[in-house]
Design a protein around this motif. Structure first.
Motif, PDB file in Angstrom:
ATOM      1  N   PHE A  81      32.750 -41.561  15.265  1.00  0.00           N
ATOM      2  CA  PHE A  81      31.951 -40.449  15.774  1.00  0.00           C
ATOM      3  C   PHE A  81      30.513 -40.936  15.912  1.00  0.00           C
ATOM      4  CE2 PHE A  81      35.258 -37.623  13.888  1.00  0.00           C
ATOM      5  CZ  PHE A  81      35.464 -36.774  14.965  1.00  0.00           C
ATOM      6  N   ARG A  82      30.034 -40.979  17.140  1.00  0.00           N
ATOM      7  CA  ARG A  82      28.646 -41.422  17.381  1.00  0.00           C
ATOM      8  C   ARG A  82      27.820 -40.235  17.855  1.00  0.00           C
ATOM      9  NH1 ARG A  82      32.080 -45.091  19.471  1.00  0.00           N
ATOM     10  NH2 ARG A  82      31.970 -47.236  18.713  1.00  0.00           N
ATOM     11  N   ARG A  94      32.161 -26.155  18.572  1.00  0.00           N
ATOM     12  CA  ARG A  94      31.053 -25.438  19.191  1.00  0.00           C
ATOM     13  C   ARG A  94      31.292 -23.925  19.303  1.00  0.00           C
ATOM     14  NH1 ARG A  94      28.293 -26.732  25.044  1.00  0.00           N
ATOM     15  NH2 ARG A  94      27.555 -24.646  25.511  1.00  0.00           N
ATOM     16  N   GLU A  95      32.546 -23.540  19.568  1.00  0.00           N
ATOM     17  CA  GLU A  95      32.835 -22.180  20.023  1.00  0.00           C
ATOM     18  C   GLU A  95      32.251 -21.076  19.136  1.00  0.00           C
ATOM     19  OE1 GLU A  95      35.011 -24.689  19.951  1.00  0.00           O
ATOM     20  OE2 GLU A  95      35.017 -25.057  22.113  1.00  0.00           O
ATOM     21  N   PRO A  96      32.468 -21.105  17.804  1.00  0.00           N
ATOM     22  CA  PRO A  96      31.930 -19.987  17.015  1.00  0.00           C
ATOM     23  C   PRO A  96      30.413 -19.891  17.100  1.00  0.00           C
ATOM     24  CG  PRO A  96      33.474 -21.311  15.715  1.00  0.00           C
ATOM     25  CD  PRO A  96      33.224 -22.056  16.987  1.00  0.00           C
ATOM     26  N   TYR A  97      29.742 -21.026  17.187  1.00  0.00           N
ATOM     27  CA  TYR A  97      28.277 -21.015  17.251  1.00  0.00           C
ATOM     28  C   TYR A  97      27.804 -20.592  18.642  1.00  0.00           C
ATOM     29  CZ  TYR A  97      28.110 -23.043  12.623  1.00  0.00           C
ATOM     30  OH  TYR A  97      28.246 -23.236  11.269  1.00  0.00           O
ATOM     31  N   GLN A 117      29.934 -35.207  20.673  1.00  0.00           N
ATOM     32  CA  GLN A 117      31.205 -34.966  21.351  1.00  0.00           C
ATOM     33  C   GLN A 117      32.270 -35.852  20.747  1.00  0.00           C
ATOM     34  OE1 GLN A 117      30.496 -35.486  25.598  1.00  0.00           O
ATOM     35  NE2 GLN A 117      30.337 -33.261  25.755  1.00  0.00           N
ATOM     36  N   ASP A 118      33.486 -35.319  20.653  1.00  0.00           N
ATOM     37  CA  ASP A 118      34.556 -36.173  20.144  1.00  0.00           C
ATOM     38  C   ASP A 118      35.145 -36.986  21.294  1.00  0.00           C
ATOM     39  OD1 ASP A 118      36.328 -34.589  21.533  1.00  0.00           O
ATOM     40  OD2 ASP A 118      37.250 -33.693  19.764  1.00  0.00           O
ATOM     41  N   ALA A 154      35.108 -32.886  23.535  1.00  0.00           N
ATOM     42  CA  ALA A 154      34.862 -31.549  22.982  1.00  0.00           C
ATOM     43  C   ALA A 154      33.510 -31.536  22.277  1.00  0.00           C
ATOM     44  CB  ALA A 154      35.970 -31.176  22.006  1.00  0.00           C
ATOM     45  N   ASP A 155      32.736 -30.475  22.510  1.00  0.00           N
ATOM     46  CA  ASP A 155      31.441 -30.338  21.851  1.00  0.00           C
ATOM     47  C   ASP A 155      31.628 -29.966  20.395  1.00  0.00           C
ATOM     48  OD1 ASP A 155      29.526 -30.890  23.847  1.00  0.00           O
ATOM     49  OD2 ASP A 155      29.930 -28.949  24.786  1.00  0.00           O
TER      50      ASP A 155
END
Lengths: 588, 588
Positions: A96-97, B79-82, B99-100, B104-105
Motif C-alpha cells: 500500500f503506497r 471511502r464510502e461511509p466518510y 488507493q488499493d 478503490a479509494d
C-alpha cells in the motif's frame, strides 16, 4: 469478570455471510466476533477482541521468555529505507503506497526489517551490544490480490514480528533456535496441531527458513511429510537429481510422425504403437512451457521451462521460485514474436541440431529444466514442426539447459529428497515463519558493529513472524463444528457461559448468583440473562462457543443444574451446591 | 520483573535532537524512549512502550468501569461511509488518502464516527439495546500541516476513541456525564493538572463539547478562566453582546480627513486632534478585514469581518469558526476584483450611503461583525476613499451586518461572558475531548431504532477521545526538569532503578541481590549493571527518570546504601538491611 449477554455488544446471525468460504470465517462472523469493513479488512467486536488479546498475551509472554524486547514501530513509513533495500519496488502491488500532503512517498508497513535494522544501527555500535532480539505486536498491511477466508488472508492484520541481531553465524543460529523453541511453546499453548516445515525465504531474502503450519484441510499451504521425518512446504521441496546416465549410452535423435497428437497421452500412445520394445509413459516425454515473467518494475522476459510430461507446473511453486517476478503463460501475441516455436511441438532442439531454447539458441529464450532432466537423460519431445515429435533428445548432447527450475508438481508417493521415504501431502495454515536473513538488510542499510578485534563487521540478522489475528481464525478453524465455535479454555472470551432458561425470576437469580460466584473466583463468566426462548439461548451458546456451559433451568427445582462441555458435547447434571467447584475444577 | 540495563535496548543521547522544540520531546528522545521515523511519526523503544502501555491500561480500566465495551476497528477504511457524511471532503488535506490495487479509494482513519455508527446500525434495532458505549484504543492518522513537539502533535498516534448511542437527549446527557467522570478519573490517575473547558465541536459536528486540557506553558491550546468558574478554550469563548444603544441617540455620519493615517493609532490621533470633546481610542474604530475562504472542495468565497480597531483577529479562533473552511487574507489580486474597496479605508458604507459590504451591498461580500458591534453602536471607520475616514457610522442605520463572527482576540482581563469576573489566559495540552454529537452521523448513515411505541427514531450519539500517546508526552512535559524525565510511580517503566557504582564485584552482587528481592516483591526493577563510571550512571538515571533510585556504592562497606527520590531530589542513606522494605513502602 461477569458480563451480561443482554448488554454485550453482539448479535448472532442465522445465515452464513455471502463471502464466507470456510467454517472459521463463517462462524466468527455469525457468532458476532468480527465484521467485514472492506475486502480483507475486519472490525473486531468485543468477543473477537478478547480472543485476539489472549493470543497477543501468549505471544508476548513467550517472546519475553526468550529475552526478546518489545518495541513498537509505526505502520506509516517513509519510502527511503525500503528504496534502499529494493523492496519499495519488489513488493509490487502488494504494498500500500500513498503520498502525504507534501508529496512525500510513504507506505503502510508489510513487515519491518528495514526499520529495525536502522534503529539498531542508530543505537548500537559494538559486538558487546549483541545478541539482541526485538519484537513488536502490530498492525500490518498487504494489498493482497485475493484477500480470502476472513482473517486468514487479510489486507490489514495483526502480526508479531521479531528480528535478531548477531555478530556471527553461530549467534544467528542460537537466536534462530531460541525463536524456534518460543514458537513451539506458542503454538502448543494455542492448542494448534502444527508441523514445522522447510520453507522458501521469498521476498524476505536470506537463506534458511522454516514455517510453522497449523494442519488444516482449508489451509492455503500444501506441505509434504515423509515417514523418516522430512517435512517441507511444497514450495520448498527440492527434488533430488537422479544420477546422470552415460552420454555414450544415449540413442540417436530421430523423428516420429505424430499427426493430431494434441496431448501427451496421444503422443505416448503413438510411441508405444510405432516404437515398441519399451513401455513409453508420460514420464519419458519432455514438456516445454513458455512463460512471460514480469519483474516488479514492469520489465518482461521470456522463460522456457522443461519438465517431464507426466507432471504439471505447480503454479505456487513457480510463483515462489520466481518471486518477486510474476509469470504468465505465453499468449498468441508472445508466440507471434518467436516463429521458431511451434505451439504443441516445442523442443529445445530441432532435428537438424538447431538449438531453439536457451540463452545461446536462435530464440535466446532462457531455458530452465526440472532437476530430473540431468545430462545423459533422453526424451521424447516436440520437433518444432507440426505433427512431428523427436525421440532420443538427450540432455547435454542435443540441448544444454541454462539451469534448474524445480517447479513441477509434487505428488503423493514421490520420494523424499533426503531418502527418508515416500512423501505424503497435506494442507496447512501458515502460522509462523522463521528466517535466517543473514546480512542482506544489514549490508543494504550499513548496519555494522566493531568486533572484539576492533574491526567493523556486518551484523547478521534473523526475522521471525507469527500471524496473531490469523491465529484466531486458525484455532477457530481447528476447533469449530457444524454448530459453531468451540474455544479452548486458554483462548475463550469467557471460560463459562451461564444460561438461565425458563420464565421464573428465581432461575435468573440463581444463574446470576452462580455466575457471580464463579466470577468472584477469578473466572470470566458470560451470563445469558436475556428474555429469550431456551432454544435461542442454547443455539447462541453453541455458536459462540464458550467451553463450559451451565444451564440453570427446570432441574433447579430438584436441586440440579446442567453442566455442558461445548468441546466434547458431554452433558451432565450437577447438584447446584457443587456446580461452582465443579466448574472451577474443569476450568483449570 | 528485573531488567538489566546492560542488555536493555536503549541509549541515552548527550545532545538535544535538532527538531526538539519543548522539554518533553527533548527528554523522551534523549532518554531513549522514542525515536522519530518520519515527520510526526515515532517509533517506541522499550522504555517508551512500557509507559504507553501503562497509560493504555489506565484508560482501559476506566472505560470498562463505566460499562463501555472495547472493540477494535481497522485503521485502513473504505471511502464510502466518510463520503456519506461529507468528511471525505471536509477533512481536506488532513486526511491520508490512498488507493488499493483495484483503484478503490481508501483512507487512514482520523476518527471513527462513521464506522461505529454503521456497526451499531448493523447489530442493533431497538431502544432496548440502548444505551450503548463502545471504545477502542487504536492507532489514528492525520496528515497535520505542521507536526510538532514530538508526540504532542503527530501524524500517527494512539487514541482512545469512544462513542455513545442513546435513544433520547436525556440518555445522551447521562452517557456524556459518565464519560466526563471517567475522564476525570483517568487524568487524575495520570497525575496531570488539568482543566475542563468549553470547546468548539469543530469538524466533528454536534453541539455541546468540553475539552480536558493539561495545564502546560508549552501547550498549543489557549484557554481562559474566571474567578467565578468560567473556563473555555479560547476558540470557544463567546463574547457577550452589550446592550443596544438607542438608534435615535446616534450622531450623524460625517467625514474626517485622515491624510497618511496608515494605522489605527494614527487615525485615533487625528480624531483626538480634530474632534476633541471625547477621548477617542482604538475601541471606537471599526476595522474591516477581507478574507478569501476556501472550502474543502476548493470553492472560494470572500468574507469581510468587522471588529473593534483595538483588537486583532485571533487566527485560531477564526480557523475554528470557519472550519472546515480555510481563510486567507485578501491579496492584491482579490482586491483588484473589488474596485469599491480602498485598502486601508474600507467601510461597510460610503458617505453617500452606498452599502459596500454585505450580501445586499454593491460588492455582495458577506459581512460578519464582532458581537460588540450591536445595533445603535456608532464607529469611526474608513470612507472607502483614500485619506478619509467616517465617524458616526452606526450599526443598524448606516450598515446592516449579515451576522456575527466572534473571532477577535480574547485578552487578559476581558469580562467572562457569564459575568463571573475578569478572564485570565493560560495554555494547555488537549488531552481529552467529549462531544454531544447528536443525530448528525446517525441521520447521515441511517441509524434508527424502534422506540417503546414501535416508532423508528434516529439515535443520538456522543463521541469521546483521549490522546493516549499524547498523554505520555504531556506527563513528561509536566514532570521533567532540567536534568531529564521524572515519572510518577503509576507510569514509570520501572519503579526503581538500582545502580551499582564502583569496580568491586561485591557491589554488583549486592545491587543484583537487592534488585532481585524488590522484583520478587512485585516491583519492576531496572538494574544498572553496566561497567561505566558513576557519573555516567547517575546522569543516565536522571535522564531516564525512574522515581526511586537505589545507589549501591562505597557506603556498602559501612552497611548503607543511598535511596534517592528522582521526583523530589531527596537523598538519604538507608541501612542495607532495610532498603527493600523502605523502597516497597515508598513505591506503594
Amino acid at each position: 469478570m461477569l458480563t451480561r449477554l443482554s448488554s454485550l455488544f453482539v448479535r448472532t446471525l442465522r445465515d452464513d455471510p455471502a463471502d464466507a468460504e470456510i467454517p472459521s470465517h463463517r462462524w466468527l462472523v455469525r457468532a458476532g466476533y468480527i465484521r467485514r469493513a472492506a475486502p480483507g479488512i475486519y472490525s473486531w467486536l468485543p468477543l473477537g477482541l478478547k480472543v485476539l488479546q489472549k493470543v497477543e498475551m501468549v505471544v508476548r509472554e513467550e517472546m519475553d521468555a526468550i529475552g526478546a524486547q518489545e518495541v513498537r514501530f509505526p505502520a506509516l513509513l517513509p519510502r527511503e529505507p525500503y528504496e534502499a533495500t529494493g523492496r519499495w519496488t519488489e513488493y509490487g502491488e502488494t504494498l500500500f503506497r500513498l503520498q502525504d500532503r507534501k508529496g512525500a512517498d510513504m507506505l503502510l508497513g508489510p513487515t519491518h526489517e528495514e526499520m529495525f535494522t536502522l534503529m539498531v544501527k542508530d543505537l548500537y555500535s559494538s559486538y558487546k551490544d549483541l545478541p539482541l532480539s526485538l519484537y513488536q505486536i502490530q498492525t500490518k498491511y498487504r494489498d493482497e490480490a485475493r484477500p480470502r477466508a476472513g482473517l486468514l488472508r487479510g489486507r490489514e492484520f495483526v502480526m508479531k514480528d521479531s528480528y535478531s541481531f548477531d555478530v556471527d553465524d553461530a549467534g544467528l543460529e542460537a537466536s534462530y533456535q531460541a525463536h524456534r523453541v518460543a514458537y513451539q511453546r506458542i503454538f502448543e499453548r494455542l492448542g494448534l496441531e502444527y508441523v514445522i516445515v522447510s520453507a522458501m525465504a521469498g521476498a524476505m531474502g536470506g537463506s534458511r527458513s522454516e514455517e510453522f503450519l497449523a494442519v488444516a484441510d482449508n489451509g492455503e499451504d500444501t506441505f509434504v511429510r515423509s515417514p523418516g521425518g522430512y517435512a517441507a512446504n511444497v514450495e520448498a521441496v527440492r527434488v533430488a537429481a537422479p544420477a546422470s546416465p552415460q552420454l555414450a549410452d544415449a540413442p540417436a535423435m530421430s523423428v516420429v510422425e505424430t499427426p493430431d497428437a494434441g496431448t501427451i497421452a496421444a503422443v505416448v500412445e503413438i510411441l508405444n504403437r510405432d516404437l515398441p520394445g519399451r513401455d513409453w509413459t508420460g514420464a519419458d516425454t519432455l514438456k516445454n512451457i513458455l512463460f512471460m515473467v514480469t519483474a516488479p518494475d514492469g520489465t518482461k522476459r521470456p522463460l522456457a521451462v522443461g519438465l517431464p510430461g507426466d507432471r504439471e507446473v505447480d503454479v505456487k511453486r513457480l510463483a515462489a521460485a520466481l518471486e518477486p517476478g510474476v509469470a504468465d503463460v505465453f499468449g498468441p501475441e508472445d508466440f507471434a514474436r518467436y516463429p521458431q516455436l511451434v505451439v504443441g511441438y516445442i523442443s529445445p532442439v530441432s532435428l537438424d541440431g538447431t538449438r531453439v531454447l536457451g540463452k545461446d539458441s536462435v530464440t535466446g529464450i532462457e531455458y530452465l529444466v526440472d532437476p530430473r532432466v540431468v545430462t545423459g537423460t533422453h526424451w521424447a519431445t516436440g520437433a518444432n514442426e507440426k505433427d512431428r515429435h523427436l525421440v532420443g533428445v538427450t540432455a547435454g548432447r542435443d540441448f544444454e539447459p541454462d539451469g534448474i527450475l524445480d517447479v513441477a508438481e509434487v505428488r503423493e508417493g514421490d520420494p523424499a529428497p533426503d531418502g527418508s521415504g515416500p512423501l505424503s501431502l497435506a494442507r496447512g495454515i501458515e502460522m509462523g515463519h522463521i528466517f535466517q536473513l543473514g546480512r542482506k538488510y544489514a549490508e543494504s542499510l550499513g548496519l555494522k558493529v566493531l568486533d572484539s578485534n576492533g574491526k567493523l563487521v556486518t551484523v547478521t540478522m534473523g526475522s521471525y513472524g507469527v500471524g496473531v489475528s490469523r491465529a484466531v481464525a486458525a484455532v477457530a478453524e481447528a476447533t469449530c463444528d457444524d454448530r459453531g465455535l468451540r474455544w479452548p479454555l486458554a483462548l475463550a472470551p469467557f471460560q463459562v457461559q451461564v444460561v438461565a432458561t425458563g420464565k421464573d425470576a428465581a432461575l435468573f437469580d440463581e444463574a446470576a448468583r452462580i455466575g457471580g460466584e464463579l466470577s468472584g473466583r477469578g473466572l470470566d463468566v458470560l451470563l445469558d440473562d436475556r428474555k429469550a426462548s431456551p432454544g435461542v439461548k442454547f443455539a447462541d451458546a453453541e455458536i459462540m462457543g464458550m467451553p463450559l456451559i451451565v444451564v440453570v433451568g427446570r432441574g433447579l427445582a430438584d436441586g440440579v443444574v446442567e453442566l455442558r462441555d461445548r468441546r466434547t458435547g458431554d452433558k451432565r447434571e450437577v447438584p447446584v451446591g457443587d456446580i461452582v467447584d465443579e466448574v472451577l475444577r474443569q476450568a483449570r
